[in-house]
Design a protein around this motif. Structure first.
Motif, PDB file in Angstrom:
ATOM      1  N   ALA A 180      42.490  -2.020  18.227  1.00  0.00           N
ATOM      2  CA  ALA A 180      41.898  -1.968  19.568  1.00  0.00           C
ATOM      3  C   ALA A 180      41.209  -0.628  19.811  1.00  0.00           C
ATOM      4  N   GLU A 181      41.715   0.390  19.137  1.00  0.00           N
ATOM      5  CA  GLU A 181      41.110   1.715  19.271  1.00  0.00           C
ATOM      6  C   GLU A 181      40.931   2.322  17.886  1.00  0.00           C
ATOM      7  N   GLY A 182      40.039   3.264  17.788  1.00  0.00           N
ATOM      8  CA  GLY A 182      39.790   3.908  16.505  1.00  0.00           C
ATOM      9  C   GLY A 182      38.357   4.358  16.438  1.00  0.00           C
ATOM     10  N   PRO A 183      37.941   4.826  15.269  1.00  0.00           N
ATOM     11  CA  PRO A 183      36.556   5.290  15.140  1.00  0.00           C
ATOM     12  C   PRO A 183      35.583   4.164  15.476  1.00  0.00           C
ATOM     13  N   SER A 184      34.437   4.509  16.037  1.00  0.00           N
ATOM     14  CA  SER A 184      33.417   3.501  16.313  1.00  0.00           C
ATOM     15  C   SER A 184      32.804   3.058  14.986  1.00  0.00           C
ATOM     16  N   LEU A 185      32.068   1.938  15.043  1.00  0.00           N
ATOM     17  CA  LEU A 185      31.411   1.471  13.819  1.00  0.00           C
ATOM     18  C   LEU A 185      30.457   2.534  13.279  1.00  0.00           C
ATOM     19  N   ILE A 186      29.743   3.174  14.172  1.00  0.00           N
ATOM     20  CA  ILE A 186      28.791   4.206  13.738  1.00  0.00           C
ATOM     21  C   ILE A 186      29.516   5.364  13.057  1.00  0.00           C
ATOM     22  N   GLU A 187      30.672   5.720  13.622  1.00  0.00           N
ATOM     23  CA  GLU A 187      31.457   6.781  12.986  1.00  0.00           C
ATOM     24  C   GLU A 187      31.948   6.338  11.609  1.00  0.00           C
ATOM     25  N   HIS A 188      32.386   5.086  11.527  1.00  0.00           N
ATOM     26  CA  HIS A 188      32.871   4.569  10.246  1.00  0.00           C
ATOM     27  C   HIS A 188      31.740   4.529   9.214  1.00  0.00           C
ATOM     28  N   LEU A 189      30.584   4.027   9.614  1.00  0.00           N
ATOM     29  CA  LEU A 189      29.475   3.914   8.663  1.00  0.00           C
ATOM     30  C   LEU A 189      28.978   5.285   8.222  1.00  0.00           C
ATOM     31  N   GLY A 190      28.953   6.221   9.144  1.00  0.00           N
ATOM     32  CA  GLY A 190      28.506   7.569   8.800  1.00  0.00           C
ATOM     33  C   GLY A 190      27.178   7.532   8.067  1.00  0.00           C
ATOM     34  N   ALA A 191      27.141   8.194   6.908  1.00  0.00           N
ATOM     35  CA  ALA A 191      25.887   8.290   6.158  1.00  0.00           C
ATOM     36  C   ALA A 191      25.443   6.953   5.585  1.00  0.00           C
ATOM     37  N   ALA A 192      26.377   5.998   5.459  1.00  0.00           N
ATOM     38  CA  ALA A 192      25.993   4.693   4.912  1.00  0.00           C
ATOM     39  C   ALA A 192      25.039   3.955   5.850  1.00  0.00           C
ATOM     40  N   ALA A 193      25.055   4.306   7.152  1.00  0.00           N
ATOM     41  CA  ALA A 193      24.130   3.664   8.096  1.00  0.00           C
ATOM     42  C   ALA A 193      22.691   3.897   7.655  1.00  0.00           C
ATOM     43  N   GLY A 194      22.428   5.083   7.130  1.00  0.00           N
ATOM     44  CA  GLY A 194      21.075   5.399   6.682  1.00  0.00           C
ATOM     45  C   GLY A 194      20.626   4.525   5.519  1.00  0.00           C
ATOM     46  N   GLU A 195      21.601   4.065   4.719  1.00  0.00           N
ATOM     47  CA  GLU A 195      21.258   3.183   3.599  1.00  0.00           C
ATOM     48  C   GLU A 195      20.887   1.791   4.109  1.00  0.00           C
ATOM     49  N   ILE A 196      21.615   1.334   5.151  1.00  0.00           N
ATOM     50  CA  ILE A 196      21.244   0.061   5.774  1.00  0.00           C
ATOM     51  C   ILE A 196      19.851   0.193   6.386  1.00  0.00           C
ATOM     52  N   ASP A 197      19.594   1.341   7.001  1.00  0.00           N
ATOM     53  CA  ASP A 197      18.265   1.581   7.578  1.00  0.00           C
ATOM     54  C   ASP A 197      17.182   1.500   6.491  1.00  0.00           C
TER      55      ASP A 197
ATOM     56  N   SER B 197      29.878   4.723  -1.042  1.00  0.00           N
ATOM     57  CA  SER B 197      29.209   5.428  -2.139  1.00  0.00           C
ATOM     58  C   SER B 197      27.929   4.692  -2.514  1.00  0.00           C
ATOM     59  N   GLU B 198      27.066   5.406  -3.214  1.00  0.00           N
ATOM     60  CA  GLU B 198      25.810   4.768  -3.634  1.00  0.00           C
ATOM     61  C   GLU B 198      25.389   5.273  -5.009  1.00  0.00           C
ATOM     62  N   ASN B 199      24.617   4.401  -5.681  1.00  0.00           N
ATOM     63  CA  ASN B 199      23.822   4.847  -6.814  1.00  0.00           C
ATOM     64  C   ASN B 199      22.424   5.068  -6.246  1.00  0.00           C
ATOM     65  N   ASP B 200      22.059   6.308  -6.134  1.00  0.00           N
ATOM     66  CA  ASP B 200      20.746   6.631  -5.565  1.00  0.00           C
ATOM     67  C   ASP B 200      19.730   6.653  -6.708  1.00  0.00           C
ATOM     68  N   LEU B 201      18.935   5.589  -6.759  1.00  0.00           N
ATOM     69  CA  LEU B 201      17.979   5.426  -7.865  1.00  0.00           C
ATOM     70  C   LEU B 201      16.617   6.022  -7.528  1.00  0.00           C
ATOM     71  N   ARG B 202      16.490   6.566  -6.319  1.00  0.00           N
ATOM     72  CA  ARG B 202      15.178   7.053  -5.874  1.00  0.00           C
ATOM     73  C   ARG B 202      14.565   8.112  -6.794  1.00  0.00           C
ATOM     74  N   PRO B 203      15.365   9.039  -7.341  1.00  0.00           N
ATOM     75  CA  PRO B 203      14.733  10.029  -8.222  1.00  0.00           C
ATOM     76  C   PRO B 203      13.972   9.391  -9.385  1.00  0.00           C
ATOM     77  N   GLU B 204      14.523   8.302  -9.927  1.00  0.00           N
ATOM     78  CA  GLU B 204      13.843   7.612 -11.029  1.00  0.00           C
ATOM     79  C   GLU B 204      12.560   6.944 -10.542  1.00  0.00           C
ATOM     80  N   PHE B 205      12.662   6.263  -9.388  1.00  0.00           N
ATOM     81  CA  PHE B 205      11.482   5.540  -8.896  1.00  0.00           C
ATOM     82  C   PHE B 205      10.390   6.507  -8.432  1.00  0.00           C
ATOM     83  N   ARG B 206      10.801   7.652  -7.906  1.00  0.00           N
ATOM     84  CA  ARG B 206       9.795   8.655  -7.502  1.00  0.00           C
ATOM     85  C   ARG B 206       9.055   9.180  -8.727  1.00  0.00           C
ATOM     86  N   LYS B 207       9.803   9.298  -9.815  1.00  0.00           N
ATOM     87  CA  LYS B 207       9.219   9.794 -11.054  1.00  0.00           C
ATOM     88  C   LYS B 207       8.069   8.881 -11.497  1.00  0.00           C
TER      89      LYS B 207
END
Lengths: 412, 78, 176
Positions: free
Chosen positions: A150-167, A241-251
């Motif tokens: 019923a109480e606890g961190p908000s979804l945004i708090e839980h997602l943290g930096a992962a929200a940016g990946e959904i974005d 966690s993520e596998n950030d493949l952007r460095p390869e694709f930017r290359k």
């Protein structure tokens, strides 16, 4: 439990009993699945007012509904009278639900509207009962999560930096929206759910487990997870966690390479992206979609979304679907076709992952050497410019982030 | 003279797991009306345009009251 | 949407197909699949092949909904190449399999894109699969489309509707 977990979870190794112990699984249900934010479904699965669809949250049979005002609810599929299952169909449209056992009728928000022959209860509106509800429901970019706390961190708090990946995923839509409307493949897996969560951003396995398909299709994916890859594995915090493949694709600097195609093969999509996003469209189409595991059960694998739900200590279900980009044009059908080829019970990628999960489960059920090693890359971890711990493409940085958060929740 | 039902225009079947209703536009009267049949019981009723218009303007709470099983269908005196 | 296999589009059973020969063909196809004889199995298919295992119902739209398998000839070839590497772990080692096909019916004829009429055949099946994960019983309804090319029967279409395709099913990496 705290002392026990200290013994079982170390920075460089975790104990095999974490995948096989019934008591630990029961504890996980309470402290993780029925506490933290768990991915349940997507708003696009209930597009119209009064649509509903049956879902799972942990072991719970949940009905995701959209009420007449557009709000999304997660009801527990259980009549307040005798505990019968209220909804039987996988999906439908109804503003109210009537239990087939004795006719008790509920609004699709869970409120009891009435019961037959009400003199047996002294008249109408005499009972303070309703269908159970997941206390907190929140969505991010249409991804619906539920928390039994019923109480606890908000979804945004839980997602943290992962929200940016959904974005980042949503940013590949010319209309800034994604849908998960292509149905779900349901893959029964005889393995503990954590083996899946750990594997999703394990960049060490693809060349081995998926070598058979990379070899025959000439796929460049294998190289993304090689020792010479510039991709990074990032601990996003909160177990994500993520596998950030952007460095390869930017290359390579080629739009749509991330999808294994070229801009001229999907001209309508590329034009729509340029129309909406202007100069930034090129960056989006070069960097591509995320490969992110959101604790505990949402895995976005570029163009596929996975929903992992436990069944028992040694069994879980992987639900998988193809992302559909609003305004995605010809890309959407290709994403469905590619997903059918890759994921689900016959998928040319996921059937092999799942074979490994199941062999892994049988492996950890044997007694020695007791531990699973998660130290790969521990000595070469770095902190990136945003303060996140990163490893190379094949390092177990993601797993260590998973276990750190797992321990926090289980000790709470 | 035409046989009863000869002027019917079937609209279709409206159903989900909770109810199955067949809907027709009936033309046997002097002007059109809707015939709604509960396929699980075979009971049917006609709704004329003014009744249908009233349904459109019904406040949600009134509609919810109609959905109370004890309100009409399963009354203690029924 | 019109189902790609709507029964109302069927015409009369075309000439030149004999029940016994058709049955023998289906049994042979089943044996190739049971015995993981990938070369022989793949050679049965026509160039316009479609091998389809829908999910979540029998009549979903395969273009806009996900299926368990929706392989054209090219993807059948990829699938076979993958399993022939010996490192398609979901099928290495291969499953031990035996299946029974029954209730075989010649359903009618269906116009194909090459101007001919394929024979449409329906059948039920039960397949017993054994692998280290455990034993699995698979059951369902198969619709086949057969075509005669250079005197030989060939398979143009195979749709397998698992009876439990609305539920979670385990890995199905063998040829269903």
């Amino acid at each position: 439990m705290t002392a026990v977990l200290d013994d079982l979870i170390h920075p460089d190794k975790v104990h095999g009993s974490l995948y096989t112990d019934q008591a630990i699984f029961a504890d996980e249900l309470r402290k993780i699945w029925y506490t933290t934010w768990v991915f349940v479904g997507h708003e696009s699965e209930v597009p119209q007012a009064n649509d509903y669809v049956r879902k799972r949250l942990g072991l719970q049979d949940v009905v995701m509904t959209r009420d007449k005002d557009g709000e999304v609810h997660l009801l527990l599929n259980r009549c307040a009278h005798r505990g019968n299952q209220v909804c039987d169909d996988d999906k439908g449209n109804s503003g109210s639900f009537r239990c087939p056992y004795h006719g008790w009728t509920y609004r699709n928000t869970g409120e009891l509207l009435g019961y037959p022959y009400n003199q047996g209860y002294g008249g109408k509106n005499k009972l303070e009962l309703g269908m159970g509800k997941v206390p907190r429901v929140a969505s991010y970019q249409g991804f619906v999560f539920g928390s039994f706390a019923a109480e606890g961190p908000s979804l945004i708090e839980h997602l943290g930096a992962a929200a940016g990946e959904i974005d980042r995923l949503v940013g590949l839509s010319p209309e800034g929206r994604v849908g998960l409307s292509a149905g779900w493949l349901q893959h029964k897996t005889k393995a503990n759910w954590k083996l899946l969560a750990e594997n999703e951003t394990d960049g060490y396995h693809p060349q081995f487990v998926h070598g058979s398909i990379f070899g025959v299709t000439g796929s460049p994916i294998g190289a993304l997870y090689s020792d010479s890859s510039t991709a990074v594995t990032r601990n996003l915090g909160n177990g994500h966690s993520e596998n950030d493949l952007r460095p390869e694709f930017r290359k390579f600097d080629e739009p749509m390479r991330w999808f294994g195609t070229t801009a001229d093969r999907v001209p309508d999509y590329v034009a729509a992206m340029r129309e909406t996003h202007g100069e930034d469209a090129e960056r989006r189409m070069i960097e591509g979609a995320p490969h992110v595991m959101i604790f505990p059960n949402l895995f976005i694998a570029e163009i596929q979304v996975f929903n992992i739900q436990p069944v028992a200590v040694g069994e879980c279900i992987q639900y998988a679907t193809a992302v559909q980009l609003a305004g995605g044009g010809e890309l959407n059908k290709r994403m469905i076709s590619q997903s059918i080829g890759s994921v689900g019970p016959a998928g040319m990628l996921l059937a092999d992952d799942t074979e490994m999960y199941e062999r892994n489960q049988r492996g950890v059920e044997t007694l020695t050497p007791e531990w699973l090693d998660v130290r790969r890359g521990l000595h070469r971890e770095q902190v990136d410019e945003n303060g996140f711990t990163i490893g190379t493409a094949t390092d177990e940085t993601g797993m260590r982030g998973f276990w750190a958060h797992y321990k926090t929740l289980m000790e709470a | 003279m035409t046989l009863p039902g000869a002027n019917d225009r079937p609209v279709g079947l409206v159903e989900n797991e909770f109810a199955s209703v067949s809907v027709r536009i009936d033309g046997d009267g002097n002007s059109a009306r809707l015939r709604v049949e509960d396929l699980r019981t075979g009971e049917a009723r006609f709704l004329d345009p003014l009744q249908l218009e009233a349904l459109v303007h019904l406040v949600d709470e009134r509609l919810d009251q109609l959905l109370d099983p004890s309100a009409d269908r399963w009354r203690h005196d029924s | 949407m019109t189902a790609v296999d709507a029964s109302e589009d069927l015409v009369a059973v075309p000439d030149g197909f004999e029940v016994r020969e058709v049955e023998q063909f289906l049994f042979r196809e089943a044996r190739f699949a049971d015995e993981n004889d990938y070369d022989s199995w793949e050679a049965l298919w026509t160039d316009d092949a479609l091998y389809w295992v829908p999910a979540g119902g029998a009549d979903i739209d395969p273009i806009n909904q996900v299926s368990v398998i929706y392989d054209n000839r090219n993807r059948i070839s990829t699938r076979m190449k993958q399993v022939r590497t010996g490192k398609r772990y979901a099928q290495a080692p291969p499953s031990n399999l035996r299946r029974i096909i029954g209730n075989i019916e010649l359903l009618g004829g269906r116009h194909n894109d090459e101007g001919g009429v394929d024979l449409e055949v329906g059948a039920n099946f039960l397949a017993f699969e054994s692998r280290q994960r455990g034993n699995e019983l698979w059951g369902g309804r198969t619709t086949y489309r057969l075509r005669r090319i250079d005197g030989e029967l060939r398979l143009a279409y195979k749709k397998v509707v698992l009876v439990d395709n609305d539920k979670a099913i385990p890995t199905m990496a063998f040829l269903i």
